[in-house]
Scaffold this active site. Structure first.
Site, PDB file in Angstrom:
ATOM      1  N   HIS A  82      51.254  19.957 -65.513  1.00  0.00           N
ATOM      2  CA  HIS A  82      52.289  19.754 -66.556  1.00  0.00           C
ATOM      3  C   HIS A  82      53.657  19.909 -66.148  1.00  0.00           C
ATOM      4  CE1 HIS A  82      53.603  19.250 -70.808  1.00  0.00           C
ATOM      5  NE2 HIS A  82      54.394  20.414 -70.484  1.00  0.00           N
ATOM      6  N   ASP A 161      51.874  22.372 -83.417  1.00  0.00           N
ATOM      7  CA  ASP A 161      52.958  22.225 -82.501  1.00  0.00           C
ATOM      8  C   ASP A 161      53.995  21.172 -82.781  1.00  0.00           C
ATOM      9  OD1 ASP A 161      54.718  22.783 -80.118  1.00  0.00           O
ATOM     10  OD2 ASP A 161      54.075  20.894 -79.403  1.00  0.00           O
ATOM     11  N   ARG A 168      61.870  23.047 -85.004  1.00  0.00           N
ATOM     12  CA  ARG A 168      62.819  23.747 -84.017  1.00  0.00           C
ATOM     13  C   ARG A 168      64.125  22.773 -83.350  1.00  0.00           C
ATOM     14  NH1 ARG A 168      58.863  24.914 -79.349  1.00  0.00           N
ATOM     15  NH2 ARG A 168      60.654  25.615 -78.417  1.00  0.00           N
ATOM     16  N   SER A 183      54.271  26.530 -77.366  1.00  0.00           N
ATOM     17  CA  SER A 183      54.305  25.087 -77.641  1.00  0.00           C
ATOM     18  C   SER A 183      53.627  24.241 -76.281  1.00  0.00           C
ATOM     19  CB  SER A 183      55.607  24.541 -77.644  1.00  0.00           C
ATOM     20  OG  SER A 183      55.810  23.299 -77.580  1.00  0.00           O
ATOM     21  N   LYS A 187      49.059  22.944 -76.414  1.00  0.00           N
ATOM     22  CA  LYS A 187      48.751  21.711 -76.034  1.00  0.00           C
ATOM     23  C   LYS A 187      47.864  21.576 -74.697  1.00  0.00           C
ATOM     24  CE  LYS A 187      53.168  20.542 -76.231  1.00  0.00           C
ATOM     25  NZ  LYS A 187      54.340  20.109 -76.568  1.00  0.00           N
TER      26      LYS A 187
HETATM   27  N1  URA Z   1      58.211  21.119 -74.109  1.00  0.00           N
HETATM   28  C1  URA Z   1      57.212  21.380 -75.143  1.00  0.00           C
HETATM   29  O1  URA Z   1      56.156  20.764 -75.169  1.00  0.00           O
HETATM   30  N2  URA Z   1      57.601  22.428 -75.920  1.00  0.00           N
HETATM   31  C2  URA Z   1      58.829  23.020 -75.898  1.00  0.00           C
HETATM   32  O2  URA Z   1      59.112  23.849 -76.744  1.00  0.00           O
HETATM   33  C3  URA Z   1      59.714  22.770 -74.784  1.00  0.00           C
HETATM   34  C4  URA Z   1      59.291  21.793 -73.953  1.00  0.00           C
END
Ligand code: URA
Length: 459
Positions: A82, A161, A168, A183, A187
Site C-alpha cells: 500500500h 474510516d 476530516r 485510517s 483498511k
Molecule cells: N490515506 C488514507 O487512507 N487515510 C489517510 O488518513 C491519509 C491517507
C-alpha cells in the site's frame, strides 16, 4: 458513557479507554453520534494526539466496523502493498507482476484516485476491456491460478474510516499522525493479507512533508500491523518529484510496461525493488532481503514479470496485445512541450502541483462522480538536479482540450524552481522500519542524525 465526556477527556489530554474508543467509533458509524461531536473529538486528537494503545484500539474499532475479508480460499502466504499516495506512482503494476512471477500470491484490492494522487484501478482501466469489478470468487480463483489479480474494492471495508475521513477532509483534521495511521491500517487489516508492505511517501507531493514525520508514521503503522499479527514493513520513499517520468493513466501504464521490459527510470525501479524485497522476504520466499532482490531482478531479465502482467490483464478481460505493442494505446489530441523560461538547474518541483496539472487535464477526479480521460497527462523531461537550457523542454503535456492544456501549462511552469546551482539530489529510499527497528537507512539519513539534525523516530 457520553460522547461529551470523551471529547472533554481528550481536550484535557487524558488517555481514553478501549471501551470509550469503541463506543465513539461504533456510535458514529451507526449514526448515533452526530458530526459536530465527532468533529470536536477529531480536532482534540489533532491537537493532543493519541498514544500507541489508543491508536491501536481506534484502528481495530474502525477495521471491525464493516466486513473483514477472509482470504483463506487463496493458498499460501498472501502479501499486500500500500502506498500513502503520490504522483506518478505506478509501482503496484510493476512490483505486483514481479512478485507474482515468483509464485507468491498478490491479491490486490485497489482504489481509484482522488485529488492530486492517482489510483491503480484508474490506471489499469486504460487497457481496453480491463475489468476491475470482478466477483470475489473470480478474484480468489485468479490469484490461485495466476498468483495475481487486481480488483476494485467491493466489500464494505472499514465504513467507519469512510465516514471519519469525509469529516476530516472538511474540518482540517487530515494531518494527524494517529488519525492517518488508524485510517490506512484499518483498511489494510480488514483486507486480510498476512504480510503488509507500506510505501510511506515523503516530500512535496506526500501527506508527510518531512522525513521525520514520515518515519514516525511508518513506525506507527508498522506497530499497529505487527500488533494485529500481520508481518508489516514500512518503507520511507521520496515524493519530492514525481516517481518515474509519466503522470496520467495511460502514460503511467506504458511506463510500467516498459519497466517490466527492462526499460525503467531508475527511481521507479529502485522503489519497486525495495518494496518487492520485503514482500518476498516477508512471505518467507527468500532468506534475506538481498536474496529477494536478486530473485526479483531475474523476473525482468527472463521476461517472466512481463508475461505475468499480460496473463493478469487477459484474465481480467483486457487486451494483452497492448502489453506487447504499447503504440496501440489511444493518444491524446494535443502533445505540447513546456519550455524552460531560463537556463540553470532544476532545484525543486512542487510535486502536488504536477498532480494538479494532470487533474486539470482530466486525468484525475476532484469529485467521486467525475469521469477520467485516460489518455491525458504529462511526461517529465527534467527532474531535480538536471541542467536545463533556456527553451529546452521541462515536460511534455498530453491533452484533449486546448483550454485545459493552457491551464495545466501555467500550473506546471510554476511548479519548477530553476536556479543557478544544483541543489542536493533527493534520495529514492530513506529507510525501512519493522518491529520497532530501522532495518536499513540511507547514508544521508544517518549523516543527518549524526550532525544532530535528528530525523529518525525514536518512539
Ligand atoms: N490515506 C488514507 O487512507 N487515510 C489517510 O488518513 C491519509 C491517507
Amino acid at each position: 458513557m457520553r460522547m461529551y465526556d470523551i471529547i472533554d477527556k481528550k481536550r484535557t489530554k487524558n488517555k481514553l479507554t478501549k471501551e470509550e474508543i469503541h463506543f465513539l467509533v461504533d456510535g458514529f458509524t451507526k449514526g448515533e453520534i452526530p458530526d459536530y461531536q465527532m468533529s470536536a473529538f477529531l480536532m482534540a486528537v489533532c491537537l493532543n494526539g493519541m498514544d500507541k494503545e489508543e491508536t491501536v484500539e481506534m484502528t481495530l474499532a474502525m477495521a471491525h466496523s464493516g466486513d473483514m475479508l477472509d482470504l483463506s480460499p487463496i493458498r499460501g502466504v498472501k502479501v499486500d502493498k500500500h502506498s500513502t499516495g503520490g504522483v506518478g506512482d505506478k509501482t503496484t503494476l510493476v512490483i505486483g507482476a514481479m512478485v507474482a512471477a515468483l509464485g507468491i500470491p498478490v491479491a490486490k484490492m485497489s482504489g481509484r484516485g482522488l485529488g492530486h494522487t492517482g489510483g491503480t484501478i484508474d490506471k489499469l482501466e486504460s487497457i481496453p476491456g480491463f475489468n476491475t469489478s470482478i466477483s470475489t470468487e473470480k478474484f480468489f480463483d485468479d490469484v490461485n491460478r495466476l498468483k495475481f489479480a487486481v480488483a476494485g474494492q467491493t466489500a464494505d471495508l472499514a465504513p467507519a474510516d469512510k465516514k471519519i475521513y469525509a469529516l476530516r477532509d472538511v474540518t482540517a483534521t487530515v494531518s494527524s499522525l494517529p488519525l492517518i495511521a488508524s485510517s490506512i491500517m484499518s483498511k489494510k487489516l480488514a483486507s486480510g493479507a498476512d504480510v503488509i508492505v507500506l510505501d510511506v511517501k515523503t516530500g512535496s507531493g506526500a501527506f508527510m512533508k518531512t522525513i521525520k514525520d514520515s518515519f514516525a508514521l511508518a513506525s506507527a503503522m508498522v506497530e499497529i500491523g505487527n500488533g494485529a499479527g500481520r508481518k508489516t514493513y514500512g518503507v520511507v520513499t521520496d515524493m519530492n518529484q514525481p516517481l518515474g517520468r509519466a503522470v496520467g493513466n495511460t502514460l503511467e501504464v506504458i511506463e510500467a510496461i516498459n519497466a517490466l521490459k527492462g526499460d525503467a527510470p531508475e527511481d521507479l525501479m529502485e522503489d519497486a525493488l525495495v518494496l518487492g524485497q520485503y514482500m518476498v522476504y516477508g512471505t518467507g520466499h527468500a532468506k534475506t532481503p538481498e536474496e529477494a532482490r536478486e530473485m526479483l531482478e531475474k523476473t525482468i531479465e527472463d521476461g517472466s514479470a512481463l508475461k505475468k502482467f499480460a496473463e493478469m490483464v487477459e484474465a481480467q478481460g483486457g487486451d494483452p496485445s497492448y502489453i506487447y505493442d504499447t503504440d496501440k494505446f489511444e493518444k491524446a489530441a494535443y502533445v505540447e512541450e513546456i519550455l524552460s523560461p531560463k537556463e540553470g538547474f532544476v532545484r525543486s518541483i512542487k510535486t502536488d502541483d504536477v498532480g494538479i496539472a494532470s487533474l486539470i487535464l482530466g486525468g484525475g477526479r476532484e469529485k467521486k462522480e467525475d469521469v477520467i480521460d485516460h489518455a491525458v497527462g504529462l511526461i517529465i523531461e527534467k527532474k531535480i538536479g538536471d541542467p536545463v537550457k533556456k527553451g529546452e523542454p521541462l515536460a511534455v503535456i498530453h491533452a484533449n482540450d486546448r483550454d485545459k492544456l493552457e491551464a495545466a501549462k501555467e500550473r506546471l511552469i510554476l511548479a519548477y524552481e530553476i536556479g543557478e546551482k544544483p541543489d542536493k539530489l533527493p534520495m529514492h529510499v530513506y529507510g525501512v522500519v519493522s518491529d520497532g527497528k530501522i532495518l536499513f537507512e540511507d547514508q544521508w539519513v544517518r549523516e543527518q542524525a549524526a550532525t544532530g539534525n535528528e530525523i529518525r523516530f525514536e518512539g
